[in-house]
Write an enzyme that holds these catalytic residues in place. Structure first.
Site, PDB file in Angstrom:
ATOM      1  N   LYS A 132       0.800  -1.228   0.000  1.00 53.75           N
ATOM      2  CA  LYS A 132       0.000   0.000   0.000  1.00 53.75           C
ATOM      3  C   LYS A 132       0.835   1.282   0.000  1.00 53.75           C
ATOM      4  O   LYS A 132       0.406   2.302  -0.520  1.00 53.75           O
ATOM      5  CB  LYS A 132      -0.955   0.022   1.198  1.00 53.75           C
ATOM      6  CG  LYS A 132      -2.158  -0.894   1.038  1.00 53.75           C
ATOM      7  CD  LYS A 132      -3.113  -0.703   2.209  1.00 53.75           C
ATOM      8  CE  LYS A 132      -4.392  -1.475   2.000  1.00 53.75           C
ATOM      9  NZ  LYS A 132      -5.422  -1.131   2.995  1.00 53.75           N
TER      10      LYS A 132
ATOM     11  N   ILE B 267     -12.619  -2.770  12.809  1.00 61.95           N
ATOM     12  CA  ILE B 267     -12.250  -3.008  11.410  1.00 61.95           C
ATOM     13  C   ILE B 267     -12.096  -4.500  11.134  1.00 61.95           C
ATOM     14  O   ILE B 267     -12.063  -4.916   9.993  1.00 61.95           O
ATOM     15  CB  ILE B 267     -10.965  -2.259  11.005  1.00 61.95           C
ATOM     16  CG1 ILE B 267      -9.774  -2.756  11.813  1.00 61.95           C
ATOM     17  CG2 ILE B 267     -11.118  -0.759  11.121  1.00 61.95           C
ATOM     18  CD1 ILE B 267      -8.492  -2.666  11.021  1.00 61.95           C
TER      19      ILE B 267
ATOM     20  N   ALA C 204      -4.364   1.151   9.263  1.00 62.89           N
ATOM     21  CA  ALA C 204      -5.825   1.260   9.300  1.00 62.89           C
ATOM     22  C   ALA C 204      -6.247   2.477  10.122  1.00 62.89           C
ATOM     23  O   ALA C 204      -7.209   3.179   9.770  1.00 62.89           O
ATOM     24  CB  ALA C 204      -6.428  -0.014   9.885  1.00 62.89           C
TER      25      ALA C 204
ATOM     26  N   ASP D 258     -10.277   3.336   1.456  1.00 71.42           N
ATOM     27  CA  ASP D 258     -10.513   2.823   2.819  1.00 71.42           C
ATOM     28  C   ASP D 258     -11.202   3.886   3.684  1.00 71.42           C
ATOM     29  O   ASP D 258     -12.006   3.565   4.560  1.00 71.42           O
ATOM     30  CB  ASP D 258      -9.191   2.429   3.487  1.00 71.42           C
ATOM     31  CG  ASP D 258      -8.610   1.138   2.915  1.00 71.42           C
ATOM     32  OD1 ASP D 258      -9.399   0.287   2.459  1.00 71.42           O
ATOM     33  OD2 ASP D 258      -7.373   0.986   2.939  1.00 71.42           O
TER      34      ASP D 258
END
Ligand code: ATR
Length: 274
Positions: free
Chosen positions: A68, A217, A132, A105
């Site tokens: 990512k 999550i 996250a 996201d």
């Protein structure tokens, strides 16, 4: 299948990814000719693999762990959210030949959270300071949250988020994670604690107001120990599966021009595969 849309997800490992199920469901539902494949790419092969995608006819890809951040250096530009978060999870290949890194996201988190009775006028408690957490914090700031209490085992990482996102983020020592819940309207777990095979998140909810919304999550299991404890004391809970589904929707829309719906049928389909 001329003009068929080809997309996929690059990761390592990637065998567990639910994204092919989600996107293939939408291809079928909306009558769009296309396919979505898993692309197992090791870190040292990312650059070469990415460079080959256009020649292979891809219109874009999702990018997951561990690529990512690395893919940010390979795209022509990043959108604002990807830049802010410091991670790309969706790449769009534009017709003019340029590539754009996006982060869906953030929207995935917000749309999932907003499926519940959430308001942003109270403090928000966030557990964790990893990748996250950065998407979650970016979303909360986008919604105007000015008091984000962020507790992390390693305090320095929470402080880094404050440095990156500004004073709305208040780093909280791990020992104070239970007391910070007082007055909060939302509690978010962004760590992998509570996932199948991981220890549960050790967090007393005693100080959390009864009307706070609790979300995780983690989506395997759907009801994490945190969500179970929250539901048992009467809090509204929102599981992590919705975030997975809602982050996929803007990617599908960017590649196909069709805005897909996240509905119960899709939820059941993915739930059945967990
Ligand atoms: P991701 O990108 O999925 O968020 P990550 O960057 O590895 O994953 O972040 C994992 C988060 O879970 C971190 O906040 C981590 O805390 P540290 O910063 O102290 O490492 C947190 N975490 C993982 N295992 C933990 C544990 N056993 N107790 C408390 N926090 C934990």
């Amino acid at each position: 299948m001329s003009n068929a849309i080809l997309a996929g997800v690059m990761g390592w490992p990637v065998a567990h990814s639910k994204s092919p199920l989600i996107h293939r469901h939408w291809f079928e539902r909306y009558g769009v000719a296309g396919d979505y494949v898993r692309l197992a790419v090791q870190p040292q092969d990312l650059e070469q693999a990415f460079a080959g995608l256009r020649a292979l006819g891809f219109c874009g890809v999702n990018v997951t762990v561990p690529h990512k951040q690395a893919v940010m250096a390979l795209v022509d530009r990043c959108d604002d959210l990807a830049t802010q978060v410091g991670a790309v999870n969706t790449v769009v290949f534009h017709p003019d030949g340029t590539t754009e890194g996006c982060n869906t996201d953030v929207i995935g988190f917000l749309h999932n959270l907003e499926s519940g009775p959430v308001t942003y006028d109270k403090p928000v408690a966030v557990i964790g300071a990893g990748g996250a957490a950065r998407a979650v914090v970016a979303g909360l700031i986008m919604r105007g949250c000015g008091d984000i209490r962020l507790a992390n085992r390693t305090l320095e990482k929470a402080q880094k988020l404050r440095d990156d996102f500004g004073p709305a983020v208040q780093p909280i020592p791990w020992e104070a994670r239970a007391t910070m819940l007082a007055d909060c309207g939302v509690l978010v777990n962004t760590t992998s604690l509570g996932m199948d095979g991981q220890p549960p998140l050790d967090l007393s909810l005693t100080a959390l107001p009864q009307d706070a919304v609790v979300t995780d999550i983690v989506y395997a299991p759907l009801q994490t120990p945190l969500l179970k404890a929250a539901a048992d004391r009467g809090n509204t809970t929102i599981d992590g599966l919705g975030m997975l589904l809602h982050q996929a929707a803007p990617a599908f829309a960017a590649w196909t021009g069709v805005e897909p719906v996240v509905d119960d049928e899709l939820r059941r389909l993915i739930q059945g595969s967990i």
